[in-house]
Design a protein around this motif. Structure first.
Motif, PDB file in Angstrom:
ATOM      1  N   ARG A 186      20.628  -8.590 -21.821  1.00  0.00           N
ATOM      2  CA  ARG A 186      21.782  -7.940 -22.467  1.00  0.00           C
ATOM      3  C   ARG A 186      21.788  -8.227 -23.967  1.00  0.00           C
ATOM      4  O   ARG A 186      22.132  -7.371 -24.784  1.00  0.00           O
ATOM      5  CB  ARG A 186      23.081  -8.440 -21.843  1.00  0.00           C
ATOM      6  CG  ARG A 186      23.298  -8.081 -20.408  1.00  0.00           C
ATOM      7  CD  ARG A 186      23.613  -6.594 -20.203  1.00  0.00           C
ATOM      8  NE  ARG A 186      22.427  -5.752 -20.341  1.00  0.00           N
ATOM      9  CZ  ARG A 186      21.473  -5.640 -19.407  1.00  0.00           C
ATOM     10  NH1 ARG A 186      21.560  -6.324 -18.290  1.00  0.00           N
ATOM     11  NH2 ARG A 186      20.431  -4.852 -19.601  1.00  0.00           N
ATOM     12  N   TYR A 187      21.415  -9.444 -24.335  1.00  0.00           N
ATOM     13  CA  TYR A 187      21.349  -9.790 -25.757  1.00  0.00           C
ATOM     14  C   TYR A 187      20.343  -8.907 -26.478  1.00  0.00           C
ATOM     15  O   TYR A 187      20.618  -8.382 -27.564  1.00  0.00           O
ATOM     16  CB  TYR A 187      20.964 -11.256 -25.926  1.00  0.00           C
ATOM     17  CG  TYR A 187      20.571 -11.592 -27.353  1.00  0.00           C
ATOM     18  CD1 TYR A 187      21.537 -11.817 -28.330  1.00  0.00           C
ATOM     19  CD2 TYR A 187      19.229 -11.652 -27.726  1.00  0.00           C
ATOM     20  CE1 TYR A 187      21.174 -12.090 -29.648  1.00  0.00           C
ATOM     21  CE2 TYR A 187      18.859 -11.932 -29.035  1.00  0.00           C
ATOM     22  CZ  TYR A 187      19.832 -12.142 -29.988  1.00  0.00           C
ATOM     23  OH  TYR A 187      19.473 -12.397 -31.282  1.00  0.00           O
ATOM     24  N   LEU A 188      19.173  -8.735 -25.878  1.00  0.00           N
ATOM     25  CA  LEU A 188      18.133  -7.923 -26.501  1.00  0.00           C
ATOM     26  C   LEU A 188      18.593  -6.477 -26.687  1.00  0.00           C
ATOM     27  O   LEU A 188      18.378  -5.876 -27.738  1.00  0.00           O
ATOM     28  CB  LEU A 188      16.860  -7.964 -25.652  1.00  0.00           C
ATOM     29  CG  LEU A 188      16.164  -9.325 -25.539  1.00  0.00           C
ATOM     30  CD1 LEU A 188      15.016  -9.251 -24.538  1.00  0.00           C
ATOM     31  CD2 LEU A 188      15.654  -9.801 -26.894  1.00  0.00           C
ATOM     32  N   GLU A 189      19.226  -5.923 -25.690  1.00  0.00           N
ATOM     33  CA  GLU A 189      19.667  -4.525 -25.752  1.00  0.00           C
ATOM     34  C   GLU A 189      20.846  -4.325 -26.696  1.00  0.00           C
ATOM     35  O   GLU A 189      20.908  -3.337 -27.431  1.00  0.00           O
ATOM     36  CB  GLU A 189      20.038  -4.027 -24.356  1.00  0.00           C
ATOM     37  CG  GLU A 189      18.850  -3.823 -23.435  1.00  0.00           C
ATOM     38  CD  GLU A 189      19.253  -3.146 -22.138  1.00  0.00           C
ATOM     39  OE1 GLU A 189      20.257  -2.403 -22.127  1.00  0.00           O
ATOM     40  OE2 GLU A 189      18.582  -3.362 -21.113  1.00  0.00           O
ATOM     41  N   ASP A 190      21.781  -5.262 -26.683  1.00  0.00           N
ATOM     42  CA  ASP A 190      23.025  -5.082 -27.434  1.00  0.00           C
ATOM     43  C   ASP A 190      22.920  -5.486 -28.899  1.00  0.00           C
ATOM     44  O   ASP A 190      23.687  -4.998 -29.733  1.00  0.00           O
ATOM     45  CB  ASP A 190      24.156  -5.883 -26.776  1.00  0.00           C
ATOM     46  CG  ASP A 190      24.463  -5.394 -25.363  1.00  0.00           C
ATOM     47  OD1 ASP A 190      24.088  -4.254 -25.042  1.00  0.00           O
ATOM     48  OD2 ASP A 190      25.067  -6.163 -24.592  1.00  0.00           O
TER      49      ASP A 190
ATOM     50  N   THR B 275      15.562  -2.755 -21.282  1.00  0.00           N
ATOM     51  CA  THR B 275      14.848  -3.923 -20.763  1.00  0.00           C
ATOM     52  C   THR B 275      14.656  -3.765 -19.260  1.00  0.00           C
ATOM     53  O   THR B 275      15.345  -2.969 -18.611  1.00  0.00           O
ATOM     54  CB  THR B 275      15.614  -5.228 -21.032  1.00  0.00           C
ATOM     55  OG1 THR B 275      16.901  -5.149 -20.378  1.00  0.00           O
ATOM     56  CG2 THR B 275      15.795  -5.462 -22.523  1.00  0.00           C
ATOM     57  N   LYS B 276      13.726  -4.531 -18.730  1.00  0.00           N
ATOM     58  CA  LYS B 276      13.506  -4.537 -17.279  1.00  0.00           C
ATOM     59  C   LYS B 276      13.147  -5.948 -16.844  1.00  0.00           C
ATOM     60  O   LYS B 276      12.329  -6.606 -17.492  1.00  0.00           O
ATOM     61  CB  LYS B 276      12.386  -3.570 -16.896  1.00  0.00           C
ATOM     62  CG  LYS B 276      12.187  -3.455 -15.380  1.00  0.00           C
ATOM     63  CD  LYS B 276      11.057  -2.497 -15.043  1.00  0.00           C
ATOM     64  CE  LYS B 276       9.711  -3.104 -15.377  1.00  0.00           C
ATOM     65  NZ  LYS B 276       8.577  -2.259 -14.931  1.00  0.00           N
ATOM     66  N   SER B 277      13.756  -6.386 -15.746  1.00  0.00           N
ATOM     67  CA  SER B 277      13.471  -7.720 -15.236  1.00  0.00           C
ATOM     68  C   SER B 277      13.718  -7.761 -13.734  1.00  0.00           C
ATOM     69  O   SER B 277      14.125  -6.760 -13.125  1.00  0.00           O
ATOM     70  CB  SER B 277      14.366  -8.757 -15.927  1.00  0.00           C
ATOM     71  OG  SER B 277      15.712  -8.604 -15.498  1.00  0.00           O
ATOM     72  N   ILE B 278      13.494  -8.911 -13.125  1.00  0.00           N
ATOM     73  CA  ILE B 278      13.761  -9.095 -11.706  1.00  0.00           C
ATOM     74  C   ILE B 278      15.221  -8.793 -11.376  1.00  0.00           C
ATOM     75  O   ILE B 278      15.543  -8.337 -10.277  1.00  0.00           O
ATOM     76  CB  ILE B 278      13.386 -10.539 -11.283  1.00  0.00           C
ATOM     77  CG1 ILE B 278      13.645 -10.784  -9.793  1.00  0.00           C
ATOM     78  CG2 ILE B 278      14.135 -11.561 -12.122  1.00  0.00           C
ATOM     79  CD1 ILE B 278      12.803  -9.933  -8.874  1.00  0.00           C
ATOM     80  N   CYS B 279      16.095  -8.994 -12.347  1.00  0.00           N
ATOM     81  CA  CYS B 279      17.526  -8.751 -12.123  1.00  0.00           C
ATOM     82  C   CYS B 279      17.806  -7.286 -11.787  1.00  0.00           C
ATOM     83  O   CYS B 279      18.677  -6.983 -10.964  1.00  0.00           O
ATOM     84  CB  CYS B 279      18.333  -9.168 -13.352  1.00  0.00           C
ATOM     85  SG  CYS B 279      18.165 -10.917 -13.760  1.00  0.00           S
TER      86      CYS B 279
END
Length: 303
Positions: free
Chosen positions: A74-78, A86-90
């Motif tokens: 979220r930090y990277l996107e916002d 972004t894409k992750s296991i989440c």
């Protein structure tokens, strides 16, 4: 000034560096046009890969570790406009949670219960063998967080890379998990740019030193090497200044060509000295030998 010239940002846009930066020939290139079409549609196509590493096996089954990964994303996107997504296991876990809960958008969240996390990971692992390995390893200890960046300009690469590393260092890394920043297109571009800055200086320095040693051996003179290389060093500074003023990027092509410049330049001067000696022995006239030496050597270099 020379001091200002030495402060030039020696990096490159790794997407277009193979093309002529003076004529901007890449804009007519079909691959470039296709890439721009993909970029316009998807906004971010250049990945910065951040490896999330748990210090103990199965550490990424922990809900709190997963929430830290989501917060990082979220930090990277916002906070970094150049990052489109972004894409992750989440994301996989949130998709599975929404699916299990009936498909309602409000359930697109990380599950709070460890058993739900384990169940969802188990479901994904039951697919095609190895198909989920790129998302998380079998020990549940390593998983990539990928940020998709809009371009590979030197300013964007440096900004995105450094902000991601700073967040990892100050807000993410702890005694349970840590983030290793530096993979993907953006990580490679950053490493490449750092090496350009380093080797632009070193290649010129080493080339000059090698030329001086060779000239000393050939001419059996301690001063001849420094005398011949001086003009090449002055020319190099002027050449870099001209490129800078024309707005041409000082990049890896310049690193290579600057080293070649040393070799070709000194080679031409050696050729001139030997040619001058031959012409002087024939005519016995200094001015005539100089004229013939310069004209014949310069013609060979230019052609």
């Amino acid at each position: 000034s020379i001091i200002h010239l030495l402060k030039i940002n020696v990096e490159q846009d790794n997407t277009y560096t193979i093309h002529n930066r003076l004529t901007k020939s890449w804009k007519k290139n079909e691959i470039y046009q296709m890439e721009m079409g993909i970029k316009e549609r998807f906004k971010g196509i250049y990945p910065l890969t951040i490896l999330i590493h748990a210090k103990e096996k199965e550490g990424l089954r922990d809900v709190q570790a997963l929430k830290k990964i989501e917060k990082f994303a979220r930090y990277l996107e916002d906070n970094i406009p150049e990052i489109a997504a972004t894409k992750s296991i989440c994301d996989y876990l949130k998709l599975m949670n929404r699916f299990i809960q009936g498909g309602e958008e409000k359930y697109y969240t990380l599950p709070d219960h460890p058993q739900q996390v384990n169940d969802y990971l188990y479901m994904y692992a039951q697919g095609e063998p190895g198909s989920f390995d790129s998302v998380i390893d079998w020990d549940y200890q390593e998983s990539p967080l990928t940020a998709y960046v809009c371009e590979t300009s030197k300013e964007t690469v440096k900004r995105v890379y450094e902000l991601a590393r700073e967040y990892a260092k100050t807000h993410f890394n702890d005694d349970k998990v840590e983030a290793w920043v530096g993979g993907g297109t953006i990580g490679i571009a950053r490493a490449f740019n750092v090496n350009i800055s380093k080797w632009l200086f070193l290649t010129v320095l080493l080339s000059a030193g090698l030329c001086i040693i060779i000239i000393m051996l050939l001419l059996q003179s301690l001063t001849a090497g420094f005398f011949l290389i001086l003009s090449e060093l002055i020319t190099l500074v002027i050449w870099l200044a001209v490129l800078y003023l024309l707005g041409i990027e000082i990049n890896s092509n310049v690193t290579t060509s600057s080293a070649i410049l040393m070799g070709v330049g000194v080679d031409a001067e050696l050729y001139f000295l030997y040619r001058f000696r031959e012409e002087f022995q024939i005519s016995g006239d200094v001015f005539s030998a100089l004229i013939k030496g310069f004209s014949l050597v310069r013609e060979a270099v230019l052609l």
